[in-house]
Design an enzyme around this catalytic site. Structure first.
Site, PDB file in Angstrom:
ATOM      1  N   LYS A 158       0.827  -1.210   0.000  1.00 47.25           N
ATOM      2  CA  LYS A 158       0.000   0.000   0.000  1.00 47.25           C
ATOM      3  C   LYS A 158       0.859   1.256   0.000  1.00 47.25           C
ATOM      4  O   LYS A 158       1.936   1.268   0.584  1.00 47.25           O
ATOM      5  CB  LYS A 158      -0.891   0.025   1.260  1.00 47.25           C
ATOM      6  CG  LYS A 158      -1.923  -1.079   1.282  1.00 47.25           C
ATOM      7  CD  LYS A 158      -2.611  -1.157   2.632  1.00 47.25           C
ATOM      8  CE  LYS A 158      -3.956  -0.498   2.630  1.00 47.25           C
ATOM      9  NZ  LYS A 158      -4.707  -0.781   3.881  1.00 47.25           N
ATOM     10  N   GLU A 200       1.286  -5.057   4.220  1.00 50.75           N
ATOM     11  CA  GLU A 200       0.266  -5.457   5.181  1.00 50.75           C
ATOM     12  C   GLU A 200      -0.207  -6.861   4.844  1.00 50.75           C
ATOM     13  O   GLU A 200      -0.201  -7.241   3.677  1.00 50.75           O
ATOM     14  CB  GLU A 200      -0.918  -4.492   5.003  1.00 50.75           C
ATOM     15  CG  GLU A 200      -1.548  -4.028   6.270  1.00 50.75           C
ATOM     16  CD  GLU A 200      -2.526  -2.891   6.022  1.00 50.75           C
ATOM     17  OE1 GLU A 200      -2.247  -1.782   6.479  1.00 50.75           O
ATOM     18  OE2 GLU A 200      -3.556  -3.122   5.376  1.00 50.75           O
ATOM     19  N   ASN A 289     -10.087   8.768   8.471  1.00 52.83           N
ATOM     20  CA  ASN A 289     -10.435   9.915   7.647  1.00 52.83           C
ATOM     21  C   ASN A 289     -10.794  11.075   8.565  1.00 52.83           C
ATOM     22  O   ASN A 289     -11.644  10.945   9.442  1.00 52.83           O
ATOM     23  CB  ASN A 289     -11.600   9.586   6.714  1.00 52.83           C
ATOM     24  CG  ASN A 289     -11.174   8.597   5.643  1.00 52.83           C
ATOM     25  OD1 ASN A 289     -10.131   8.762   5.022  1.00 52.83           O
ATOM     26  ND2 ASN A 289     -11.946   7.547   5.466  1.00 52.83           N
ATOM     27  N   ARG A 291     -12.317  13.890   8.120  1.00 58.19           N
ATOM     28  CA  ARG A 291     -13.302  14.792   7.489  1.00 58.19           C
ATOM     29  C   ARG A 291     -14.668  14.123   7.526  1.00 58.19           C
ATOM     30  O   ARG A 291     -14.784  12.974   7.943  1.00 58.19           O
ATOM     31  CB  ARG A 291     -12.899  15.009   6.026  1.00 58.19           C
ATOM     32  CG  ARG A 291     -12.715  13.656   5.349  1.00 58.19           C
ATOM     33  CD  ARG A 291     -12.661  13.679   3.872  1.00 58.19           C
ATOM     34  NE  ARG A 291     -12.159  12.423   3.348  1.00 58.19           N
ATOM     35  CZ  ARG A 291     -12.904  11.357   3.109  1.00 58.19           C
ATOM     36  NH1 ARG A 291     -14.202  11.372   3.343  1.00 58.19           N
ATOM     37  NH2 ARG A 291     -12.370  10.249   2.639  1.00 58.19           N
TER      38      ARG A 291
END
Ligand code: ADP
Length: 447
Positions: A158, A200, A289, A291
């Protein structure tokens, strides 16, 4: 409280913020590109400023133009919505240094959570369980080989700066690992200008379960339960529900409390979402996140709270008016993301909307900036409407969703409504029997 808020976004989320502000007696300023001069958010806001050309880089991502618009109109605060500049720490810093309030967390928290390696480290330190993997960026192929052997294949590579599912590659064996790292690096460099990657364990059949939190500047934190967002295509969410059909009351309380106490230890302020993968009764943090999320309405429906109102209140320094024991979860809610795209090929389908008729009735909410005659521009995200339905329980909610989808008319462009209709007819979906990989198989079988 603020007198005037500038909304640095477009589409349904800009409208969502205009609505919350109006109910709070706050005036609003819309900003828009030349392609959005006729957009609904521009029409419904109290004032509007054109900030640049259609391409987002010159308009919705143009920090200077947005700050100038805030100055000219005398706004006190800037709401970033989701996407665009909502998780841009430099922008949050600029907003504050120019004397406006950023309706979001501190730039430090945005920066910490925007770097997924730093986020995982911070999460581990405040007691959140994470997916087994590398502690930091992958430095060399030899290190990666050794680590992958330890955690066991398949592994996922990732991007540290990742988002929107980009820069992610699976390696199923040592021979695939080197190529996967190269590909993830290249994709990450192109998309994010940062080629740091980490490793991961790849989970085979997890659910995506995320916890909504809300924190004020006085140390009060509540969690607002979970959303199950396992129905994804190419790591993009298609349909979300709350509560999750698979969580037990104990697991729900456990993960809620882990999230709540971790956020409180971090000293975070704003709404926020901790995303987990859930497999065999265990939770693994993947990211946070910082937001408002697209799928926040399902939480609003089951908690009876206006999350945008709360977000604006805490940004203005007001304390939360309730504590965890005041939060009551009632019923079930599902959100369908309706995109302007072909429901079989997923090719974008911008263009002029002919007839438009939104469903209504008990328990039905439509968050959308569409109207008859509106031309969906080709320059932005394809999300054109969110259909959110509430029912006393999941069965009632799904029946209501079906009839609401049948009522929905959007002519002139292709939309994902037929995909949602097919989904609702599927017995596995009805039974709540799905993991994050399930929808891809469903799409392959049904198109
Ligand atoms: P992004 O920020 O790009 O959205 P996330 O870390 O949130 O990336 O992951 C997006 C999606 O990718 C998750 O919802 C899940 O479907 C899948 N995913 C992420 N990590 C793993 C993992 N370790 N194993 C299996 N699937 C994963």
């Amino acid at each position: 409280m603020f007198d005037k808020v500038l909304i640095a976004n477009r589409g349904e989320i800009a409208l969502r913020v205009v609505r919350a502000c109006r109910e709070m007696g706050i005036r609003t300023v819309a900003v828009h590109s030349t392609a959005d001069a006729d957009a609904m958010h521009v029409r419904l806001a109290d004032e509007s400023v054109c900030i640049g050309p259609p391409a987002a880089a010159g308009s919705y991502l143009n920090k200077i133009a947005i700050l100038s618009a805030a100055s000219i109109t005398g706004a006190n605060a800037i709401h970033p919505g989701y996407g665009f500049l909502s998780e841009n720490a430099d922008f949050a810093e600029m907003v504050e240094s120019h004397g406006f309030t950023f309706i979001g967390p501190s730039p430090e928290h945005i920066r910490m959570m925007g770097d997924k390696i730093a986020a995982k480290k911070a999460a581990r330190e405040v007691g959140i369980p994470v997916v087994p993997g590398s502690d930091g960026p992958v430095e060399s192929e030899t290190d990666a080989q050794a680590l992958a052997r330890d955690i066991g294949y398949p592994v996922l590579i990732k991007a540290a700066a990742g988002g929107g599912g980009r820069g992610m590659k699976v390696a199923r064996s040592p021979s695939e690992l080197v190529d996967a790292i190269q590909m993830a690096r290249t994709e990450a460099r192109t998309a994010f200008g940062n080629d740091a990657v980490y490793l991961e364990k790849y989970l085979g059949r997890p659910r995506h379960i995320e916890v909504q939190i809300l924190a004020d500047a006085h140390g009060n934190v509540v969690h607002l339960g979970e959303r199950d967002c396992s129905l994804q295509r190419k790591h993009q969410k298609i349909l979300e529900e709350s509560p999750s059909p698979v969580l037990s009351t104990e697991d729900r309380a456990r993960i809620g409390e882990i999230a709540r106490s971790a956020i409180s230890r971090l000293g975070y302020r704003n709404v926020g979402t901790l995303e987990f993968l859930y497999e065999d009764g265990a939770f693994y943090f993947i990211e946070m996140n910082t937001r408002l999320q697209v799928e926040h309405p399902v939480t609003e429906m089951v908690c009876g709270l206006d999350l945008v109102r709360e977000q604006i209140r805490v940004a203005a320094g007001a304390p939360l008016g309730f504590s965890q024991s005041d939060i009551r979860f009632t019923g079930h809610s599902v959100e369908c993301r309706i995109n302007a795209e072909n429901p079989n090929t997923f090719a974008p389908s911008p263009g002029r909307v002919g007839s438009y008729h939104a469903p209504g009735g008990l328990g039905v909410r439509v968050d959308s900036a569409l109207y008859s005659g509106y031309a969906v521009p080709p320059h932005y995200d394809s999300l054109i409407a969110k259909l959110i339905v509430f029912g006393a329980n999941r069965d009632e909610c799904l029946m209501r969703l079906k009839r609401a989808l049948m009522e929905f008319v959007i002519e002139g462009i292709e939309t994902s409504i037929p995909l949602h209709m097919r989904l609702l007819d599927d017995p596995e979906f009805s039974a709540g029997n799905y993991d994050i990989h399930w929808l891809e198989g469903f799409v392959a079988r049904n198109t």
